[in-house]
Design a protein around this motif. Structure first.
Motif, PDB file in Angstrom:
ATOM      1  N   VAL A 114     -41.953  -1.096  12.921  1.00 46.79           N
ATOM      2  CA  VAL A 114     -42.125   0.311  13.304  1.00 46.79           C
ATOM      3  C   VAL A 114     -42.404   0.402  14.800  1.00 46.79           C
ATOM      4  CG1 VAL A 114     -43.547   2.386  13.022  1.00 46.79           C
ATOM      5  CG2 VAL A 114     -42.872   1.050  11.003  1.00 46.79           C
ATOM      6  N   ALA A 115     -43.288  -0.451  15.298  1.00 46.10           N
ATOM      7  CA  ALA A 115     -43.603  -0.458  16.734  1.00 46.10           C
ATOM      8  C   ALA A 115     -42.346  -0.756  17.556  1.00 46.10           C
ATOM      9  CB  ALA A 115     -44.695  -1.476  17.029  1.00 46.10           C
ATOM     10  N   ASN A 116     -41.556  -1.720  17.122  1.00 49.57           N
ATOM     11  CA  ASN A 116     -40.307  -2.039  17.815  1.00 49.57           C
ATOM     12  C   ASN A 116     -39.355  -0.848  17.826  1.00 49.57           C
ATOM     13  OD1 ASN A 116     -40.180  -4.698  18.958  1.00 49.57           O
ATOM     14  ND2 ASN A 116     -40.446  -5.477  16.878  1.00 49.57           N
ATOM     15  N   TYR A 117     -39.291  -0.141  16.719  1.00 56.66           N
ATOM     16  CA  TYR A 117     -38.415   1.029  16.655  1.00 56.66           C
ATOM     17  C   TYR A 117     -38.872   2.095  17.643  1.00 56.66           C
ATOM     18  CZ  TYR A 117     -35.340   4.644  14.995  1.00 56.66           C
ATOM     19  OH  TYR A 117     -34.372   5.609  14.946  1.00 56.66           O
ATOM     20  N   ILE A 118     -40.181   2.341  17.693  1.00 57.72           N
ATOM     21  CA  ILE A 118     -40.715   3.351  18.625  1.00 57.72           C
ATOM     22  C   ILE A 118     -40.474   2.918  20.066  1.00 57.72           C
ATOM     23  CG2 ILE A 118     -42.826   4.472  19.446  1.00 57.72           C
ATOM     24  CD1 ILE A 118     -43.795   4.344  16.462  1.00 57.72           C
ATOM     25  N   ILE A 119     -40.683   1.660  20.352  1.00 61.74           N
ATOM     26  CA  ILE A 119     -40.419   1.154  21.711  1.00 61.74           C
ATOM     27  C   ILE A 119     -38.937   1.298  22.030  1.00 61.74           C
ATOM     28  CG2 ILE A 119     -40.340  -0.951  23.112  1.00 61.74           C
ATOM     29  CD1 ILE A 119     -43.035  -1.703  21.734  1.00 61.74           C
ATOM     30  N   GLY A 120     -38.086   1.046  21.045  1.00 59.00           N
ATOM     31  CA  GLY A 120     -36.643   1.229  21.242  1.00 59.00           C
ATOM     32  C   GLY A 120     -36.289   2.673  21.527  1.00 59.00           C
ATOM     33  N   LEU A 121     -36.977   3.611  20.874  1.00 58.93           N
ATOM     34  CA  LEU A 121     -36.771   5.029  21.186  1.00 58.93           C
ATOM     35  C   LEU A 121     -37.107   5.282  22.643  1.00 58.93           C
ATOM     36  CD1 LEU A 121     -38.421   6.924  18.178  1.00 58.93           C
ATOM     37  CD2 LEU A 121     -35.995   6.825  18.732  1.00 58.93           C
ATOM     38  N   ASP A 122     -38.219   4.709  23.049  1.00 62.74           N
ATOM     39  CA  ASP A 122     -38.679   4.869  24.431  1.00 62.74           C
ATOM     40  C   ASP A 122     -37.643   4.304  25.398  1.00 62.74           C
ATOM     41  OD1 ASP A 122     -40.360   5.311  26.630  1.00 62.74           O
ATOM     42  OD2 ASP A 122     -41.360   3.395  26.368  1.00 62.74           O
ATOM     43  N   ASN A 123     -37.122   3.135  25.107  1.00 64.92           N
ATOM     44  CA  ASN A 123     -36.151   2.497  26.004  1.00 64.92           C
ATOM     45  C   ASN A 123     -34.807   3.219  26.021  1.00 64.92           C
ATOM     46  OD1 ASN A 123     -38.008   0.529  26.651  1.00 64.92           O
ATOM     47  ND2 ASN A 123     -37.260  -0.902  25.120  1.00 64.92           N
ATOM     48  N   ASN A 124     -34.391   3.747  24.869  1.00 68.59           N
ATOM     49  CA  ASN A 124     -33.071   4.366  24.781  1.00 68.59           C
ATOM     50  C   ASN A 124     -33.020   5.805  25.263  1.00 68.59           C
ATOM     51  OD1 ASN A 124     -31.947   2.050  23.705  1.00 68.59           O
ATOM     52  ND2 ASN A 124     -32.420   2.640  21.624  1.00 68.59           N
TER      53      ASN A 124
END
Length: 189
Positions: A114-124
């Motif tokens: 979940v944390a990786n997904y949220i960080i990915g949202l941030d990056n994308n």
């Protein structure tokens, strides 16, 4: 658009809308492999290996697609070495992303995913603090490979620990450092 096992005569380019690429277990559990957006191609793997589609593809939103004949595409690749190299780069990048997905699901726990997904949202999306989920929670469970109850419990724990705040589709990152540590499995909830 196509189902696992269907004969592949070509591949598709998404013009508008959203497409999910997914697998179903024999028990009916859905694992989302990828959500296709932004004029991307999909369904290309069988073109190169003369096999049936290994996954399912369905529209999440009204979608417009273009179909490309597999044989015509292969003929084009044979005639244009530069284009062939670009396609190899594209497919290699996609393979790396799939490898990361498999690694994430098999080697990390749900809070890290979940944390990786949220960080990915941030990056994308170039959001600095507030991000917007671009999928439903049920789709998110399929993307990160969990069940709705575990996802809800994880998000609640992240909110209770002041790591994130979530209101509908809007996620506010409250503690980026802890979120990053959580994404790397360096801390537990």
């Amino acid at each position: 658009i196509f189902m696992q096992g269907d004969t592949a005569k070509g591949f598709y380019a998404l013009i508008s809308g959203e497409i999910k690429i997914y697998k179903l277990s024999t028990e009916g559990k859905e694992q989302i492999i990828k959500i296709i957006r932004n004029s991307n191609i999909f369904g290309e793997v069988p073109v190169f290996i003369s096999k049936p589609h290994p996954v399912n593809a369905a529209a999440l939103k009204d979608a417009k697609t273009l179909f490309f004949s597999g044989q015509d595409f292969i003929d084009l690749l044979k005639q244009n070495a530069g284009f062939s190299v670009e396609i190899l780069k594209f497919l290699s990048t996609r393979l790396l992303k799939i490898t990361s997905l498999v690694e994430s699901i098999s080697l990390t726990d749900v809070p890290a995913r979940v944390a990786n997904y949220i960080i990915g949202l941030d990056n994308n999306s170039s959001c600095t603090e507030k991000c917007f989920l671009n999928v439903s929670r049920s789709q998110l469970t399929g993307i990160i490979g969990t069940v709705p109850e575990t996802l809800s419990r994880t998000i609640r724990k992240m909110r209770d620990n002041n790591i994130i705040d979530i209101d509908g589709q809007k996620i506010t990152i409250l503690d980026r450092d802890t979120l990053v540590l959580l994404s790397k499995n360096e801390i537990k909830l």
